[in-house]
Write a protein that holds these residues in place. Structure first.
Motif, PDB file in Angstrom:
ATOM      1  N   LEU A  72       0.799  -1.224   0.000  1.00  0.00           N
ATOM      2  CA  LEU A  72       0.000   0.000   0.000  1.00  0.00           C
ATOM      3  C   LEU A  72       0.834   1.277   0.000  1.00  0.00           C
ATOM      4  CD1 LEU A  72      -3.034  -0.769   2.351  1.00  0.00           C
ATOM      5  CD2 LEU A  72      -3.014  -0.490  -0.127  1.00  0.00           C
ATOM      6  N   GLY A  73       1.918   1.292   0.725  1.00  0.00           N
ATOM      7  CA  GLY A  73       2.713   2.518   0.806  1.00  0.00           C
ATOM      8  C   GLY A  73       3.740   2.663  -0.286  1.00  0.00           C
ATOM      9  N   ARG A  75       2.156  -6.033   7.816  1.00  0.00           N
ATOM     10  CA  ARG A  75       2.047  -4.924   6.863  1.00  0.00           C
ATOM     11  C   ARG A  75       2.555  -3.608   7.444  1.00  0.00           C
ATOM     12  NH1 ARG A  75      -4.245  -5.548   5.987  1.00  0.00           N
ATOM     13  NH2 ARG A  75      -3.537  -7.705   6.216  1.00  0.00           N
ATOM     14  N   PHE A  76       2.390  -3.419   8.738  1.00  0.00           N
ATOM     15  CA  PHE A  76       2.800  -2.162   9.361  1.00  0.00           C
ATOM     16  C   PHE A  76       4.324  -2.062   9.442  1.00  0.00           C
ATOM     17  CE2 PHE A  76      -1.338  -3.426  11.222  1.00  0.00           C
ATOM     18  CZ  PHE A  76      -2.116  -2.450  10.613  1.00  0.00           C
ATOM     19  N   GLU A  77       4.974  -3.159   9.805  1.00  0.00           N
ATOM     20  CA  GLU A  77       6.438  -3.131   9.842  1.00  0.00           C
ATOM     21  C   GLU A  77       7.001  -3.015   8.432  1.00  0.00           C
ATOM     22  OE1 GLU A  77      10.282  -5.453  11.752  1.00  0.00           O
ATOM     23  OE2 GLU A  77       8.424  -6.575  11.420  1.00  0.00           O
ATOM     24  N   THR A  78       6.394  -3.719   7.481  1.00  0.00           N
ATOM     25  CA  THR A  78       6.847  -3.584   6.093  1.00  0.00           C
ATOM     26  C   THR A  78       6.758  -2.132   5.638  1.00  0.00           C
ATOM     27  OG1 THR A  78       6.205  -5.849   5.524  1.00  0.00           O
ATOM     28  CG2 THR A  78       6.376  -4.273   3.709  1.00  0.00           C
ATOM     29  N   ASN A  79       5.673  -1.471   5.984  1.00  0.00           N
ATOM     30  CA  ASN A  79       5.499  -0.063   5.624  1.00  0.00           C
ATOM     31  C   ASN A  79       6.590   0.809   6.246  1.00  0.00           C
ATOM     32  OD1 ASN A  79       3.728   2.638   6.783  1.00  0.00           O
ATOM     33  ND2 ASN A  79       3.774   2.285   4.588  1.00  0.00           N
ATOM     34  N   ASN A 135      -7.567  -1.897   4.626  1.00  0.00           N
ATOM     35  CA  ASN A 135      -8.259  -1.736   3.352  1.00  0.00           C
ATOM     36  C   ASN A 135      -7.431  -0.805   2.482  1.00  0.00           C
ATOM     37  OD1 ASN A 135     -10.190  -2.160   1.411  1.00  0.00           O
ATOM     38  ND2 ASN A 135     -11.909  -1.365   2.613  1.00  0.00           N
ATOM     39  N   PHE A 136      -7.683  -0.821   1.184  1.00  0.00           N
ATOM     40  CA  PHE A 136      -6.778  -0.138   0.264  1.00  0.00           C
ATOM     41  C   PHE A 136      -7.202   1.242  -0.222  1.00  0.00           C
ATOM     42  CE2 PHE A 136      -9.625  -2.825  -2.218  1.00  0.00           C
ATOM     43  CZ  PHE A 136     -10.097  -1.952  -3.185  1.00  0.00           C
ATOM     44  N   PRO A 137      -8.517   1.607  -0.318  1.00  0.00           N
ATOM     45  CA  PRO A 137      -8.866   2.844  -1.034  1.00  0.00           C
ATOM     46  C   PRO A 137      -8.200   4.098  -0.498  1.00  0.00           C
ATOM     47  CG  PRO A 137     -10.815   1.496  -0.714  1.00  0.00           C
ATOM     48  CD  PRO A 137      -9.730   0.873   0.104  1.00  0.00           C
ATOM     49  N   ASP A 138      -8.200   4.290   0.815  1.00  0.00           N
ATOM     50  CA  ASP A 138      -7.674   5.535   1.372  1.00  0.00           C
ATOM     51  C   ASP A 138      -6.165   5.646   1.171  1.00  0.00           C
ATOM     52  OD1 ASP A 138     -10.227   6.150   2.153  1.00  0.00           O
ATOM     53  OD2 ASP A 138      -9.945   5.580   4.248  1.00  0.00           O
ATOM     54  N   ALA A 139      -5.453   4.561   1.422  1.00  0.00           N
ATOM     55  CA  ALA A 139      -3.997   4.599   1.303  1.00  0.00           C
ATOM     56  C   ALA A 139      -3.566   4.833  -0.139  1.00  0.00           C
ATOM     57  CB  ALA A 139      -3.396   3.298   1.832  1.00  0.00           C
ATOM     58  N   LEU A 140      -4.220   4.170  -1.088  1.00  0.00           N
ATOM     59  CA  LEU A 140      -3.842   4.352  -2.486  1.00  0.00           C
ATOM     60  C   LEU A 140      -4.169   5.758  -2.968  1.00  0.00           C
ATOM     61  CD1 LEU A 140      -4.838   0.937  -4.103  1.00  0.00           C
ATOM     62  CD2 LEU A 140      -2.592   1.723  -3.341  1.00  0.00           C
ATOM     63  N   ALA A 141      -5.304   6.302  -2.535  1.00  0.00           N
ATOM     64  CA  ALA A 141      -5.666   7.664  -2.939  1.00  0.00           C
ATOM     65  C   ALA A 141      -4.662   8.679  -2.420  1.00  0.00           C
ATOM     66  CB  ALA A 141      -7.063   8.001  -2.438  1.00  0.00           C
ATOM     67  N   SER A 171       3.740  14.209  -3.875  1.00  0.00           N
ATOM     68  CA  SER A 171       3.827  15.591  -4.358  1.00  0.00           C
ATOM     69  C   SER A 171       4.284  16.542  -3.266  1.00  0.00           C
ATOM     70  CB  SER A 171       2.463  16.042  -4.897  1.00  0.00           C
ATOM     71  OG  SER A 171       1.551  16.300  -3.846  1.00  0.00           O
ATOM     72  N   LEU A 172       4.079  16.148  -2.012  1.00  0.00           N
ATOM     73  CA  LEU A 172       4.454  16.994  -0.874  1.00  0.00           C
ATOM     74  C   LEU A 172       5.730  16.506  -0.200  1.00  0.00           C
ATOM     75  CD1 LEU A 172       0.868  17.409   0.633  1.00  0.00           C
ATOM     76  CD2 LEU A 172       2.142  19.080  -0.715  1.00  0.00           C
ATOM     77  N   GLY A 173       6.429  15.571  -0.855  1.00  0.00           N
ATOM     78  CA  GLY A 173       7.666  15.055  -0.288  1.00  0.00           C
ATOM     79  C   GLY A 173       7.443  14.219   0.949  1.00  0.00           C
ATOM     80  N   GLY A 174       6.311  13.514   0.995  1.00  0.00           N
ATOM     81  CA  GLY A 174       5.967  12.768   2.191  1.00  0.00           C
ATOM     82  C   GLY A 174       5.757  11.301   1.938  1.00  0.00           C
ATOM     83  N   ALA A 175       5.040  10.659   2.853  1.00  0.00           N
ATOM     84  CA  ALA A 175       4.832   9.220   2.795  1.00  0.00           C
ATOM     85  C   ALA A 175       3.446   8.878   3.302  1.00  0.00           C
ATOM     86  CB  ALA A 175       5.881   8.499   3.642  1.00  0.00           C
ATOM     87  N   VAL A 176       2.981   7.681   2.932  1.00  0.00           N
ATOM     88  CA  VAL A 176       1.750   7.120   3.474  1.00  0.00           C
ATOM     89  C   VAL A 176       2.140   6.154   4.587  1.00  0.00           C
ATOM     90  CG1 VAL A 176      -0.272   5.699   3.018  1.00  0.00           C
ATOM     91  CG2 VAL A 176       0.487   7.373   1.320  1.00  0.00           C
ATOM     92  N   VAL A 177       1.645   6.413   5.777  1.00  0.00           N
ATOM     93  CA  VAL A 177       1.950   5.592   6.946  1.00  0.00           C
ATOM     94  C   VAL A 177       0.716   4.765   7.275  1.00  0.00           C
ATOM     95  CG1 VAL A 177       2.581   5.605   9.387  1.00  0.00           C
ATOM     96  CG2 VAL A 177       3.590   7.287   7.824  1.00  0.00           C
TER      97      VAL A 177
END
Length: 655
Positions: free
Chosen positions: A399-400, A470-474, A495-501, A508-514
């Motif tokens: 996901l991330g 999944r959390f440690e992998t992220n 679930n996937f929708p929020d993380a993928l969006a 674009s903001l130089g960040g990450a999905v946690v």
């Protein structure tokens, strides 16, 4: 009994209107703005309009009556009263025709009025001007004022309405809509409180609302919002004034009250729409069964009718209109005009975006669709570049990856758990990255696949990034790709929708999905340490409280006061639209549209790092279309085959 002052009726009466055939109505207005430089006379003393002489209508019938209003002290004719004698004439290209002497002056509440009569000898359709010649009664040189005026039989092509949501009182907003002015001219609008003015013996202090300036659109229409001053109360008689600087036409409503409307009766639209697209509209306050004609107009140029709706038994209209395919792009206004002479005019701002080119990125299956997406990347220079390889069957570990891939310019490819698809192998060889990073444990991507990729002998080898869950992998993925990040998006890992969006926005903001356990009351310690180590200054939660608990928000607000924002829409598609709106507030060149019902296509597409919206399989939700139009992209890339996103989605069909 109502009281009469001069020629003006004061007291309850129907609002004054001039009828016009609906066929002549093509009215779109430019939104009003606070008047920056109020004329000195208005600033110094309250008065209904800027100082000058104004005609009561832009046209008059042969032998018809008209009125000239004088506001303030003009240089040529004073205040229009007895200090000057006046003679009037109609002047056109052919002749100057004397007119009967004007009536005696009638003065009330800052306005001096004189009535006149047009000559029956003036040919119908003649455009000219009303010339007022004023001579000081005590002697001196005569001076003239010219007011544009057309001699035309039939109804005058002017019309207006005004409305208010809630009672008259301090801070309430009166919306006035009118047409009949000169296209492009500046107007000044205000409201006089007749009740207060009469009660104070004609003193207008506190009886005139702050003037508002606006620009008339290309069809002579304008909408203004006027704020009610303090001290005004329900039951006060109000007099609307809209004065044109070029036309010298002053619309005066006469004493009355604005039409009371609920907020749901104001004209609302879907906010933004593509040329040739569908527009959802809703409004109220009309007469039952009357026809309301809607027209679209830019700030300049001619308006274009886009459809009509019939009011229901409650006076409401609701429906879908189709914009012309050649509707010009830009901020415009939609006007609705009722069929009855004394009915409503309504308008609302509308962003029209040029229809984008729609292309489809797809392959025969999810693996080949990811390959098609990756082909947007050129082959890497020797010894450079990274490719992320993730499972195409399950989403948790991957996901991330999209956000991180986009941040370093890396494609994401998908693989089957036990075998590397031939198309994916071929794409890896085309790209020739220095490194391939296999995402997830052996249950997601087997050692057999890892061995196949390793055998391709990339310069810096193939590595696996996978944790106990999944959390440690992220966390491991983020640690591998980023040393710092100003922004993180927290999304649930179940679930996937929020993380993928959130992925492209994070990149674009130089960040990450946690990824976090959204149902927990707090974020775990390991994730908090990672966020702190990145130097994060902006924390964005994705999803409502059912997805991301209130406890998590409270914990993070304590740790990052004033830096936590939640994005939660009515559904997954609306949430994605909110995320995109915050990350890309302006226009963009390209937008991705991927399935929100399955993960593979969006996972690979997120690596492109451009705004990504999501859709159901058969139509596009209104919130997504509105955001898409607001972004004004040149290209919309539909990601996935026709099973995932049907041709109706590619046609941007509104749900």
């Amino acid at each position: 009994m109502p009281e009469t002052i001069g020629a003006r009726h004061v007291g309850p009466r129907p609002r004054r209107r001039t009828s016009v055939a609906i066929g002549a109505v093509v009215a779109i207005a430019v939104a009003s703005t606070a008047l920056g430089a109020v004329p000195a006379a208005v600033a110094e003393a309250p008065q209904p309009a800027p100082t000058g002489a104004y005609v009561s209508a832009p046209s008059v019938a042969p032998d018809g009556a008209f009125t000239v209003d004088f506001i303030g002290e003009t240089a040529e004719c004073g205040d229009g009263g007895d200090a000057f004698s006046q003679s009037w004439a109609f002047v056109d290209a052919a002749a100057s025709t004397p007119l009967p002497s004007p009536s005696e002056a009638n003065s009330a509440l800052g306005v001096t009025s004189r009535d006149g009569q047009m000559s029956a000898s003036i040919p119908d359709g003649t455009a000219g001007s009303l010339q007022l010649t004023c001579t000081p009664s005590g002697g001196g040189a005569a001076q003239t004022i010219s007011l544009p005026l057309t001699v035309r039989s039939g109804p005058t092509a002017t019309r207006w309405s005004w409305s208010i949501t809630g009672p008259v009182g301090a801070g309430a907003v009166v919306t006035a809509s009118a047409f009949g002015f000169t296209p492009g001219e500046q107007v000044t609008a205000s409201i006089t409180n007749v009740t207060r003015g009469l009660a104070s013996g004609g003193d207008l202090s506190g009886a005139v609302a702050a003037p508002v300036g606006a620009t008339v659109d290309g069809s002579g229409a304008v909408t203004v919002d006027i704020v009610v001053p303090s001290g005004w109360v329900p039951g006060d008689d109000l007099d609307l004034s809209i004065a044109g600087a070029t036309s010298r036409f002053r619309l005066a409503s006469g004493p009355g009250t604005p039409m009371p409307l609920s907020s749901t009766e104001a004209l609302s639209t879907s906010g933004a729409v593509f040329s040739g697209g569908d527009l959802v509209v809703r409004a109220g306050g009309f007469a039952p069964a009357e026809t309301v004609t809607f027209s679209l107009h830019p700030s300049t140029g001619s308006a274009e009718q886009v459809g009509a709706l019939v009011a229901d038994a409650g006076g409401g209209v609701a429906g879908t209109l189709r914009l012309p395919a050649d509707a010009p792009a830009g901020v415009q206004r939609l006007w609705g005009v009722s069929g009855s002479d004394d009915g409503r005019l309504v308008s609302a701002a509308l962003t029209v975006a040029a229809s984008p080119e729609v292309v489809r990125i797809s392959g025969e299956d999810r693996y080949q669709t990811a390959v098609a997406t990756a082909q947007a990347f050129a082959p890497f220079d020797t010894g450079t570049g990274t490719v992320y390889l993730t499972s195409g069957n399950t989403f948790p570990d991957a996901l991330g990856a999209g956000a991180l891939a986009a941040s370093i310019g890396a494609p994401v490819l998908l693989t089957a758990p036990e075998v590397l698809p031939d198309a994916v192998r071929a794409e890896l060889l085309r790209l020739r990255p220095a490194t391939v990073k296999v995402v997830g444990g052996t249950s997601a991507v087997s050692d057999a696949v890892l061995s196949q990729v390793t055998g391709l002998a990339f310069a810096h080898g193939t590595t696996r990034i996978g944790g106990s869950d999944r959390f440690e992998t992220n966390r491991l993925l983020i640690a591998d790709a980023l040393r710092s990040a100003s922004t993180v998006y927290l999304a649930i890992g179940s679930n996937f929708p929020d993380a993928l969006a959130a992925g492209p926005a994070a990149a674009s903001l130089g960040g990450a999905v946690v990824l976090v356990d959204g149902g927990a009351s707090t974020v775990d310690a390991a994730t908090l340490r990672m966020i702190a180590g990145l130097g994060v200054r902006d924390v964005r939660l994705v999803g409502g409280r059912a997805a991301m608990s209130a406890g998590i928000q409270s914990q993070l607000e304590h740790l990052y006061p004033g830096k936590v924002t939640r994005y939660a829409g009515a559904d997954r598609y609306d949430t994605a639209a909110q995320i995109v709106a915050a990350a890309w507030p302006g226009a963009v060149d390209q937008v991705l549209l991927a399935s929100g019902a399955n993960f593979p296509d969006a996972l690979a597409a997120g690596a492109l790092g451009v705004p990504m919206l999501t859709s159901g399989s058969t139509c596009v939700s209104s919130s997504v279309l509105d955001r898409l139009a607001a972004l004004q992209p040149k290209t919309v890339s539909v990601v996935g085959g026709t099973t995932a996103l049907t041709p109706a989605v590619a046609a941007l069909k509104r749900c």
